[in-house]
Design an enzyme around this catalytic site. Structure first.
Site, PDB file in Angstrom:
ATOM      1  CG  ASN A 136     -33.093 -55.858  -9.483  1.00 22.88           C
ATOM      2  OD1 ASN A 136     -32.610 -54.992  -8.773  1.00 22.88           O
ATOM      3  ND2 ASN A 136     -32.397 -56.868  -9.957  1.00 22.88           N
TER       4      ASN A 136
ATOM      5  CB  VAL B 296     -30.235 -47.978  -7.269  1.00 25.24           C
ATOM      6  CG1 VAL B 296     -31.227 -49.004  -6.744  1.00 25.24           C
ATOM      7  CG2 VAL B 296     -30.621 -46.573  -6.815  1.00 25.24           C
ATOM      8  N   PRO B 297     -27.770 -50.475  -6.319  1.00 22.21           N
ATOM      9  CG  PRO B 297     -27.001 -51.401  -4.319  1.00 22.21           C
ATOM     10  CD  PRO B 297     -27.713 -50.202  -4.877  1.00 22.21           C
ATOM     11  CB  CYS B 298     -30.197 -53.640  -9.780  1.00 25.57           C
ATOM     12  SG  CYS B 298     -29.351 -52.982 -11.219  1.00 25.57           S
ATOM     13  CG  HIS B 299     -24.128 -54.566  -9.004  1.00 24.46           C
ATOM     14  ND1 HIS B 299     -24.431 -53.226  -8.836  1.00 24.46           N
ATOM     15  CD2 HIS B 299     -23.163 -54.858  -8.093  1.00 24.46           C
ATOM     16  CE1 HIS B 299     -23.675 -52.735  -7.880  1.00 24.46           C
ATOM     17  NE2 HIS B 299     -22.895 -53.695  -7.396  1.00 24.46           N
TER      18      HIS B 299
END
Length: 157
Positions: A110, A119-122
């Protein structure tokens, strides 16, 4: 590989890609000069990012071509499935991947996500709901989660 720099509400973002897809999107803490002429292969990405920040887009539809290990790419595919406005813990993510004991490996993959916001790692948080490490800085992670929240938080000061 083409690249450009755009201004976002969170700072200057550098986008890299070619005809095979977007390779990376990263945020900088320093001032940068915006690219005047956006390369053709990056125009759709810059438009979609602007739509996201304007509250007009919840999901990106771009060809992606990030560099990483097979495991990292698998984690990033799972990250893409986290719905806009939702979050889950690293443990929940590792369980979804049928690898509940690989929580640290999932967290490390991540952290290596090269496609900021797309790519929504948040959207991945600590098990207790805490904001844990974020390459773009915790203040940006909080901003992004608030931006995507249906219950927008107002600041008092």
């Amino acid at each position: 590989m083409e690249s450009c720099i755009i201004h976002t509400p969170l700072g200057y973002a550098k986008i890299c890609g070619d005809e095979n897809g977007i390779n990376s999107v990263s945020i900088s803490n320093s001032e940068a000069k915006e690219t005047e002429i956006i390369p053709h292969v990056l125009k759709d990405c810059t438009r979609q990012l602007q739509e996201y920040f304007n509250g007009e887009r919840q999901r990106f539809q771009l060809p992606l071509n990030p560099e990483g290990t097979d495991f990292q790419k698998k984690v990033w595919k799972y990250l893409e499935q986290i719905p806009f406005g939702k979050s889950l813990s690293y443990l929940e993510l590792s369980k979804q991947m049928d690898q509940p004991k690989a929580i640290r490996a999932v967290a490390n993959a991540n952290a290596k996500n090269p496609l900021w916001i797309i790519v929504p790692c948040h959207r991945v948080i600590g098990s207790g709901g805490s904001l844990t490490g974020y390459a773009g800085g915790l203040h940006r992670k909080q901003w992004l989660l608030n931006h995507e929240s249906s219950n927008k938080q107002q600041t008092l000061f």
